[in-house]
Design a protein around this motif. Structure first.
Motif, PDB file in Angstrom:
ATOM      1  N   ALA A 138       1.051  -1.286  -0.060  1.00  0.00           N
ATOM      2  CA  ALA A 138       0.056  -0.014  -0.027  1.00  0.00           C
ATOM      3  C   ALA A 138       0.830   1.256  -0.010  1.00  0.00           C
ATOM      4  O   ALA A 138       0.513   2.160  -0.735  1.00  0.00           O
ATOM      5  CB  ALA A 138      -0.729  -0.064   1.081  1.00  0.00           C
ATOM      6  N   MET A 139       1.953   1.122   0.783  1.00  0.00           N
ATOM      7  CA  MET A 139       2.671   2.445   0.845  1.00  0.00           C
ATOM      8  C   MET A 139       3.628   2.607  -0.397  1.00  0.00           C
ATOM      9  O   MET A 139       3.946   3.886  -0.942  1.00  0.00           O
ATOM     10  CB  MET A 139       3.744   2.265   1.904  1.00  0.00           C
ATOM     11  N   ALA A 140       3.752   1.434  -1.184  1.00  0.00           N
ATOM     12  CA  ALA A 140       4.468   1.767  -2.293  1.00  0.00           C
ATOM     13  C   ALA A 140       3.727   1.984  -3.715  1.00  0.00           C
ATOM     14  O   ALA A 140       4.262   2.620  -4.712  1.00  0.00           O
ATOM     15  CB  ALA A 140       5.155   0.402  -3.054  1.00  0.00           C
ATOM     16  N   SER A 141       2.207   1.683  -3.370  1.00  0.00           N
ATOM     17  CA  SER A 141       1.439   2.095  -4.545  1.00  0.00           C
ATOM     18  C   SER A 141       1.050   3.195  -4.706  1.00  0.00           C
ATOM     19  O   SER A 141       0.900   4.017  -3.957  1.00  0.00           O
ATOM     20  CB  SER A 141       0.190   1.209  -4.274  1.00  0.00           C
ATOM     21  N   LYS A 142       1.203   3.660  -6.151  1.00  0.00           N
ATOM     22  CA  LYS A 142       0.767   5.055  -6.536  1.00  0.00           C
ATOM     23  C   LYS A 142      -0.650   5.286  -6.730  1.00  0.00           C
ATOM     24  O   LYS A 142      -1.583   6.227  -6.555  1.00  0.00           O
ATOM     25  CB  LYS A 142       1.421   5.295  -7.703  1.00  0.00           C
ATOM     26  N   CYS A 162      -6.280 -12.917   3.360  1.00  0.00           N
ATOM     27  CA  CYS A 162      -6.789 -12.155   4.305  1.00  0.00           C
ATOM     28  C   CYS A 162      -5.747 -11.136   5.270  1.00  0.00           C
ATOM     29  O   CYS A 162      -5.960 -10.101   5.253  1.00  0.00           O
ATOM     30  CB  CYS A 162      -7.585 -12.900   5.479  1.00  0.00           C
ATOM     31  N   GLY A 163      -4.540 -11.518   5.549  1.00  0.00           N
ATOM     32  CA  GLY A 163      -3.706 -10.822   6.026  1.00  0.00           C
ATOM     33  C   GLY A 163      -3.178  -9.946   5.223  1.00  0.00           C
ATOM     34  O   GLY A 163      -3.004  -8.731   5.825  1.00  0.00           O
ATOM     35  N   TYR A 164      -2.774 -10.056   4.030  1.00  0.00           N
ATOM     36  CA  TYR A 164      -2.462  -9.167   3.154  1.00  0.00           C
ATOM     37  C   TYR A 164      -3.499  -7.971   2.805  1.00  0.00           C
ATOM     38  O   TYR A 164      -2.862  -6.819   2.851  1.00  0.00           O
ATOM     39  CB  TYR A 164      -2.125  -9.593   1.667  1.00  0.00           C
ATOM     40  N   VAL A 165      -4.686  -8.393   2.687  1.00  0.00           N
ATOM     41  CA  VAL A 165      -5.942  -7.403   2.701  1.00  0.00           C
ATOM     42  C   VAL A 165      -5.823  -6.323   3.943  1.00  0.00           C
ATOM     43  O   VAL A 165      -5.958  -5.201   3.906  1.00  0.00           O
ATOM     44  CB  VAL A 165      -7.264  -7.882   2.763  1.00  0.00           C
ATOM     45  N   GLY A 166      -5.817  -7.287   5.172  1.00  0.00           N
ATOM     46  CA  GLY A 166      -5.592  -6.222   6.356  1.00  0.00           C
ATOM     47  C   GLY A 166      -4.638  -5.313   6.427  1.00  0.00           C
ATOM     48  O   GLY A 166      -4.826  -4.152   6.747  1.00  0.00           O
ATOM     49  N   GLY A 167      -3.084  -5.639   6.018  1.00  0.00           N
ATOM     50  CA  GLY A 167      -2.265  -4.754   6.087  1.00  0.00           C
ATOM     51  C   GLY A 167      -2.279  -3.739   5.014  1.00  0.00           C
ATOM     52  O   GLY A 167      -1.922  -2.563   5.361  1.00  0.00           O
ATOM     53  N   ALA A 168      -2.644  -4.153   3.734  1.00  0.00           N
ATOM     54  CA  ALA A 168      -2.690  -3.033   2.858  1.00  0.00           C
ATOM     55  C   ALA A 168      -3.818  -1.905   3.237  1.00  0.00           C
ATOM     56  O   ALA A 168      -3.644  -0.797   2.850  1.00  0.00           O
ATOM     57  CB  ALA A 168      -3.450  -3.607   1.535  1.00  0.00           C
ATOM     58  N   LYS A 169      -4.917  -2.485   3.703  1.00  0.00           N
ATOM     59  CA  LYS A 169      -5.890  -1.578   4.183  1.00  0.00           C
ATOM     60  C   LYS A 169      -5.540  -0.609   5.293  1.00  0.00           C
ATOM     61  O   LYS A 169      -5.971   0.550   5.345  1.00  0.00           O
ATOM     62  CB  LYS A 169      -7.241  -2.161   4.212  1.00  0.00           C
ATOM     63  N   SER A 170      -4.852  -1.120   6.043  1.00  0.00           N
ATOM     64  CA  SER A 170      -4.331  -0.308   7.492  1.00  0.00           C
ATOM     65  C   SER A 170      -3.281   0.811   6.862  1.00  0.00           C
ATOM     66  O   SER A 170      -2.994   1.707   7.441  1.00  0.00           O
ATOM     67  CB  SER A 170      -3.589  -1.347   8.292  1.00  0.00           C
ATOM     68  N   ALA A 171      -2.741   0.709   5.917  1.00  0.00           N
ATOM     69  CA  ALA A 171      -1.848   1.337   5.137  1.00  0.00           C
ATOM     70  C   ALA A 171      -2.015   2.236   4.135  1.00  0.00           C
ATOM     71  O   ALA A 171      -1.373   2.971   3.434  1.00  0.00           O
ATOM     72  CB  ALA A 171      -0.417   0.677   4.742  1.00  0.00           C
ATOM     73  N   ALA A 173      -4.404   1.396   1.390  1.00  0.00           N
ATOM     74  CA  ALA A 173      -5.227   0.950   0.060  1.00  0.00           C
ATOM     75  C   ALA A 173      -6.495   1.095  -0.004  1.00  0.00           C
ATOM     76  O   ALA A 173      -7.120   0.791   0.999  1.00  0.00           O
ATOM     77  CB  ALA A 173      -4.482  -0.467  -0.067  1.00  0.00           C
ATOM     78  N   THR A 174      -6.953   1.603  -1.043  1.00  0.00           N
ATOM     79  CA  THR A 174      -8.512   1.833  -1.176  1.00  0.00           C
ATOM     80  C   THR A 174      -9.005   0.571  -1.847  1.00  0.00           C
ATOM     81  O   THR A 174     -10.311   0.333  -1.705  1.00  0.00           O
ATOM     82  CB  THR A 174      -8.813   2.907  -2.101  1.00  0.00           C
ATOM     83  N   ASP A 175      -8.369  -0.395  -2.516  1.00  0.00           N
ATOM     84  CA  ASP A 175      -9.094  -1.534  -3.020  1.00  0.00           C
ATOM     85  C   ASP A 175      -7.759  -2.797  -3.131  1.00  0.00           C
ATOM     86  O   ASP A 175      -6.723  -2.545  -3.686  1.00  0.00           O
ATOM     87  CB  ASP A 175      -9.225  -1.267  -4.565  1.00  0.00           C
ATOM     88  N   VAL A 176      -8.208  -3.677  -2.630  1.00  0.00           N
ATOM     89  CA  VAL A 176      -7.457  -4.855  -2.982  1.00  0.00           C
ATOM     90  C   VAL A 176      -8.024  -5.889  -3.768  1.00  0.00           C
ATOM     91  O   VAL A 176      -8.938  -6.660  -3.371  1.00  0.00           O
ATOM     92  CB  VAL A 176      -7.054  -5.424  -1.734  1.00  0.00           C
ATOM     93  N   ILE A 177      -7.618  -6.107  -5.155  1.00  0.00           N
ATOM     94  CA  ILE A 177      -8.238  -7.115  -5.944  1.00  0.00           C
ATOM     95  C   ILE A 177      -7.763  -8.342  -5.654  1.00  0.00           C
ATOM     96  O   ILE A 177      -6.459  -8.603  -5.484  1.00  0.00           O
ATOM     97  CB  ILE A 177      -7.929  -6.616  -7.384  1.00  0.00           C
ATOM     98  N   GLN A 178      -8.775  -9.411  -5.706  1.00  0.00           N
ATOM     99  CA  GLN A 178      -8.260 -10.848  -5.264  1.00  0.00           C
ATOM    100  C   GLN A 178      -8.715 -11.854  -6.304  1.00  0.00           C
ATOM    101  O   GLN A 178     -10.024 -11.811  -6.755  1.00  0.00           O
ATOM    102  CB  GLN A 178      -8.866 -11.038  -3.850  1.00  0.00           C
ATOM    103  N   GLU A 299      10.561   5.496   5.353  1.00  0.00           N
ATOM    104  CA  GLU A 299       9.210   5.541   6.163  1.00  0.00           C
ATOM    105  C   GLU A 299       8.564   4.139   6.068  1.00  0.00           C
ATOM    106  O   GLU A 299       7.857   3.783   7.010  1.00  0.00           O
ATOM    107  CB  GLU A 299       8.431   6.575   5.474  1.00  0.00           C
ATOM    108  N   MET A 300       8.762   3.541   5.093  1.00  0.00           N
ATOM    109  CA  MET A 300       8.282   1.980   4.792  1.00  0.00           C
ATOM    110  C   MET A 300       8.705   1.178   5.849  1.00  0.00           C
ATOM    111  O   MET A 300       8.144   0.532   6.633  1.00  0.00           O
ATOM    112  CB  MET A 300       8.381   1.690   3.264  1.00  0.00           C
ATOM    113  N   LYS A 301      10.037   1.213   5.936  1.00  0.00           N
ATOM    114  CA  LYS A 301      10.809   0.481   6.756  1.00  0.00           C
ATOM    115  C   LYS A 301      10.439   0.620   8.162  1.00  0.00           C
ATOM    116  O   LYS A 301       9.914  -0.587   9.085  1.00  0.00           O
ATOM    117  CB  LYS A 301      12.097   0.478   6.721  1.00  0.00           C
ATOM    118  N   ALA A 302      10.207   1.631   8.552  1.00  0.00           N
ATOM    119  CA  ALA A 302       9.754   2.421  10.167  1.00  0.00           C
ATOM    120  C   ALA A 302       8.267   1.551  10.217  1.00  0.00           C
ATOM    121  O   ALA A 302       8.083   1.042  11.165  1.00  0.00           O
ATOM    122  CB  ALA A 302       9.745   3.645  10.282  1.00  0.00           C
ATOM    123  N   ALA A 303       7.289   2.053   9.248  1.00  0.00           N
ATOM    124  CA  ALA A 303       5.879   1.524   9.298  1.00  0.00           C
ATOM    125  C   ALA A 303       5.901  -0.034   9.604  1.00  0.00           C
ATOM    126  O   ALA A 303       5.192  -0.598  10.247  1.00  0.00           O
ATOM    127  CB  ALA A 303       5.272   2.014   8.189  1.00  0.00           C
TER     128      ALA A 303
END
Length: 329
Positions: A138-142, A162-171, A173-178, A299-303
């Motif tokens: 999510a942090m790398a995504s433009k 599920c874990g990926y969706v949770g992490g991406a949305k927490s950072a 991401a507005t959409d996680v295509i699966q 910033e990504m590493k710290a997060a």
């Protein structure tokens, strides 16, 4: 078929040097083969590390269809191989039969649980490691749209998802295509189809694609790189498959599980029972090396390191799919 399988096993054994007197380890890989660049290859590296450090060889077998499983496992047991490690949940049925008949031998299965005293069951908290790579995605995504491609549609792969969706949305991401690759074991070894799915997701706006699909993921990473997007590898460190185009890899330490099983067999300390390995136990993590260091900002590493610490301490609970097949994120 029997003659062919036994011939393969005999040929494998013939090329290896004599065993140490105290241990005769064996490993059986799952579909996709030991050089799948992912799950099986991680198991192989663990076995190779053991051989390098101890000078003790091992025998191995690469299953090519389900009908070979019980016969191959039984042959190793008949030969007194000990311990015998199986990579993959699909070995469960064969293991239940054979381990019960050979109570004096030690067995280990990765990604499933068999309740027998001579079986070590090794499962992983894939959702925890996937949460971390979801944050990085999510942090790398433009576009703030990221995606996931699973292999065979089973509960195990849903844990990654599920874990990926949770992490991406927490950072952010507005959409996680699966998408899943299929519902048969062929889904683990179809790079062409993985690439096609990745292209479709990229067309839908995803600019970071995470593959948890065994050998199929090689095609996913290739498609993402070809499109100028980022991929995320799985199980083994796949950062070097497309240097500079793989954001990170969700490391599932299958290699450590195999190495420890072999070493415990050699040292006479092998114990059965269930081991559930997550971030706290060093069973999962994200990969950093020279191939991706330019992609991960401070910033990504710290997060991601903060999230890792919070998961280990219990401050963050990483959810899995529920019984009704729903991810709570």
């Amino acid at each position: 078929m029997k003659r062919i399988v036994l011939g393969l096993l005999a040929a494998t054994a013939m090329v290896l040097p004599a065993f140490a007197a105290d241990v005769q380890p064996a490993i059986l890989y799952d579909l996709g083969g030991k050089f799948d660049k992912s799950f099986n290859e991680a198991a192989y590296h663990g076995a190779e590390k053991f051989k390098t450090e101890t000078g003790t060889a091992y025998v191995e077998f690469e299953v090519s269809n389900a009908s070979q499983r019980e016969q191959a496992l039984r042959r190793f047991a008949e030969d007194g191989r000990n311990p015998i490690v199986m990579a993959g949940f699909a070995w469960e049925d064969a293991l239940k039969k054979v381990a019960a008949e050979y109570p004096d031998l030690n067995f280990a299965i990765i990604d499933d649980a068999v309740d027998l005293p001579n079986v070590r069951s090794l499962v992983f908290k894939e959702n925890e490691g996937s949460y971390l790579v979801g944050i990085l995605a999510a942090m790398a995504s433009k576009s703030k749209k990221v995606s996931f491609i699973g292999g065979m549609d089973i509960p195990l792969i849903r844990k990654f998802e599920c874990g990926y969706v949770g992490g991406a949305k927490s950072a952010g991401a507005t959409d996680v295509i699966q998408n899943m690759t299929g519902d048969t074991p062929a889904a683990w070894n179809d790079p062409a189809k993985g690439g096609e799915i990745a292209k479709t997701q990229i067309d839908q706006g995803s600019d970071v694609v995470y593959a948890a699909a065994g050998g199929t993921g090689v095609g996913v990473l290739q498609a993402a790189a070809d499109a100028g997007k980022l991929g995320i590898g799985v199980d083994s460190n796949q950062n070097g498959l497309q240097p500079g185009k793989v954001l990170t890899s969700m490391m599932k330490r299958v290699d450590v599980a195999v190495y420890n099983a072999f070493m415990d067999g050699k040292n006479g300390t092998f114990k059965g029972g269930l081991q559930n390995l997550g971030l706290k136990e060093g069973g999962v993590d994200y990969a950093m090396d020279d191939n991706n260091k330019a992609l991960i900002t401070d910033e990504m590493k710290a997060a991601v390191e903060k999230a890792k610490a919070d998961i280990i301490s219990g401050k963050i609970e990483v959810h899995d799919y529920t019984a009704d097949n729903a991810c709570p994120y």
